[in-house]
Design a protein around this motif. Sequence first.
Motif, PDB file in Angstrom:
ATOM      1  N   SER A  69      -5.878  -2.422  -4.171  1.00  0.00           N
ATOM      2  CA  SER A  69      -6.846  -2.139  -4.506  1.00  0.00           C
ATOM      3  C   SER A  69      -6.951  -0.843  -4.860  1.00  0.00           C
ATOM      4  O   SER A  69      -7.658  -0.460  -6.210  1.00  0.00           O
ATOM      5  CB  SER A  69      -8.295  -2.444  -3.912  1.00  0.00           C
ATOM      6  OG  SER A  69      -8.462  -1.379  -2.431  1.00  0.00           O
ATOM      7  N   GLY A  70      -6.100   0.202  -4.389  1.00  0.00           N
ATOM      8  CA  GLY A  70      -5.802   1.630  -4.592  1.00  0.00           C
ATOM      9  C   GLY A  70      -5.241   1.886  -5.982  1.00  0.00           C
ATOM     10  O   GLY A  70      -4.930   3.361  -6.928  1.00  0.00           O
ATOM     11  N   SER A  71      -4.385   0.395  -6.571  1.00  0.00           N
ATOM     12  CA  SER A  71      -3.831   0.742  -7.389  1.00  0.00           C
ATOM     13  C   SER A  71      -4.540   0.582  -9.105  1.00  0.00           C
ATOM     14  O   SER A  71      -5.568   0.844  -8.884  1.00  0.00           O
ATOM     15  CB  SER A  71      -2.555  -0.449  -7.676  1.00  0.00           C
ATOM     16  OG  SER A  71      -3.966  -1.671  -7.484  1.00  0.00           O
ATOM     17  N   ASN A  72      -3.960   1.220 -10.213  1.00  0.00           N
ATOM     18  CA  ASN A  72      -5.191   1.121 -11.115  1.00  0.00           C
ATOM     19  C   ASN A  72      -5.022  -0.223 -12.005  1.00  0.00           C
ATOM     20  O   ASN A  72      -6.030   0.049 -12.021  1.00  0.00           O
ATOM     21  CB  ASN A  72      -3.215   2.330 -12.437  1.00  0.00           C
ATOM     22  CG  ASN A  72      -3.679   3.708 -11.982  1.00  0.00           C
ATOM     23  OD1 ASN A  72      -2.667   4.112 -11.313  1.00  0.00           O
ATOM     24  ND2 ASN A  72      -4.882   4.385 -12.498  1.00  0.00           N
ATOM     25  N   THR A  85       1.002  -1.308   0.121  1.00  0.00           N
ATOM     26  CA  THR A  85       0.174  -0.056   0.215  1.00  0.00           C
ATOM     27  C   THR A  85       1.117   1.247   0.350  1.00  0.00           C
ATOM     28  O   THR A  85       0.165   2.255  -0.655  1.00  0.00           O
ATOM     29  CB  THR A  85      -0.639   0.257   1.113  1.00  0.00           C
ATOM     30  OG1 THR A  85       0.043   0.478   1.888  1.00  0.00           O
ATOM     31  CG2 THR A  85      -2.103  -0.704   1.485  1.00  0.00           C
ATOM     32  N   GLN A 140      -0.109   7.862  -5.868  1.00  0.00           N
ATOM     33  CA  GLN A 140      -1.006   8.962  -6.159  1.00  0.00           C
ATOM     34  C   GLN A 140      -0.531   9.976  -5.550  1.00  0.00           C
ATOM     35  O   GLN A 140      -0.518  11.324  -5.359  1.00  0.00           O
ATOM     36  CB  GLN A 140      -2.216   8.161  -4.805  1.00  0.00           C
ATOM     37  CG  GLN A 140      -2.575   7.033  -5.503  1.00  0.00           C
ATOM     38  CD  GLN A 140      -3.632   6.232  -4.474  1.00  0.00           C
ATOM     39  OE1 GLN A 140      -3.409   7.152  -2.835  1.00  0.00           O
ATOM     40  NE2 GLN A 140      -4.559   5.409  -4.877  1.00  0.00           N
ATOM     41  N   GLU A 183       0.594   4.402  -2.405  1.00  0.00           N
ATOM     42  CA  GLU A 183      -0.143   5.660  -1.778  1.00  0.00           C
ATOM     43  C   GLU A 183       0.977   7.086  -2.020  1.00  0.00           C
ATOM     44  O   GLU A 183       0.556   7.969  -2.572  1.00  0.00           O
ATOM     45  CB  GLU A 183      -0.411   5.211  -0.580  1.00  0.00           C
ATOM     46  CG  GLU A 183      -1.522   5.042   0.135  1.00  0.00           C
ATOM     47  CD  GLU A 183      -1.032   4.781   1.243  1.00  0.00           C
ATOM     48  OE1 GLU A 183      -0.837   4.529   2.629  1.00  0.00           O
ATOM     49  OE2 GLU A 183      -2.432   3.856   2.124  1.00  0.00           O
TER      50      GLU A 183
END
Length: 221
Positions: free
Chosen positions: A197-200, A170, A177, A174
Amino acid sequence: MLKLAVFDVDGTLVDSQGDILASMEAAFGSVGLDVPTRSQILSIVGLSLPLAMARLVPDATDAQRDQMVESYKDAYADLRRKGGHAPLYPGIGDLLTRLGGHDNLLLGIATGKSRRGLDALLDGLGLPVRFVTTQVADDHPSKPHPSMLLTALRESGVEAKDAVMIGDTTYDIEMAQAAGMHSIGVAWGYHSQEKLSGSNLLAKDATGLEQAIYEILGEFT
């Protein structure tokens, strides 16, 4: 137009968990503290060592944490001298070779390792590619602060929209981002797929990672 792919190291390029766990055992033993569980240790991989120790033992004194950091570094270096380098994950060597063959794709590294640790690893691996920018914990705030990636962009002359960060935690996602960059999570590392899950995009093997890089950055020459 130049593009940039920046890689994390531990848990992304190489499987170094055995060395990390052994070095943490030495670090905690040096101050007489109980060693955290495997899952607790792997959860902080990617952070700079001072921050990692602070997360693992928030009640320790500054002197204890300083001792642990130095003991970890010494133990890790000793393992390198005795046992060689941590192995690349399957397909990663060939992937880097193919990526390095594109004239307009630059490769970089952003890692929580020290400069000493990264140089020793790269020397041992003997990779047939050149990383044009290598950012380490010695020179920056810990991930997920974007300093490493912002410096990599400046050094390579690539804009954030034309760059991607590839990592297994993560902290990597982050950091990307915060720097305004794309990100690809890799499923074979130390954080669960759910945490990425925040990855493209999420890659499950080296072939999938190559496809994801092409999908995000486009075609190369």
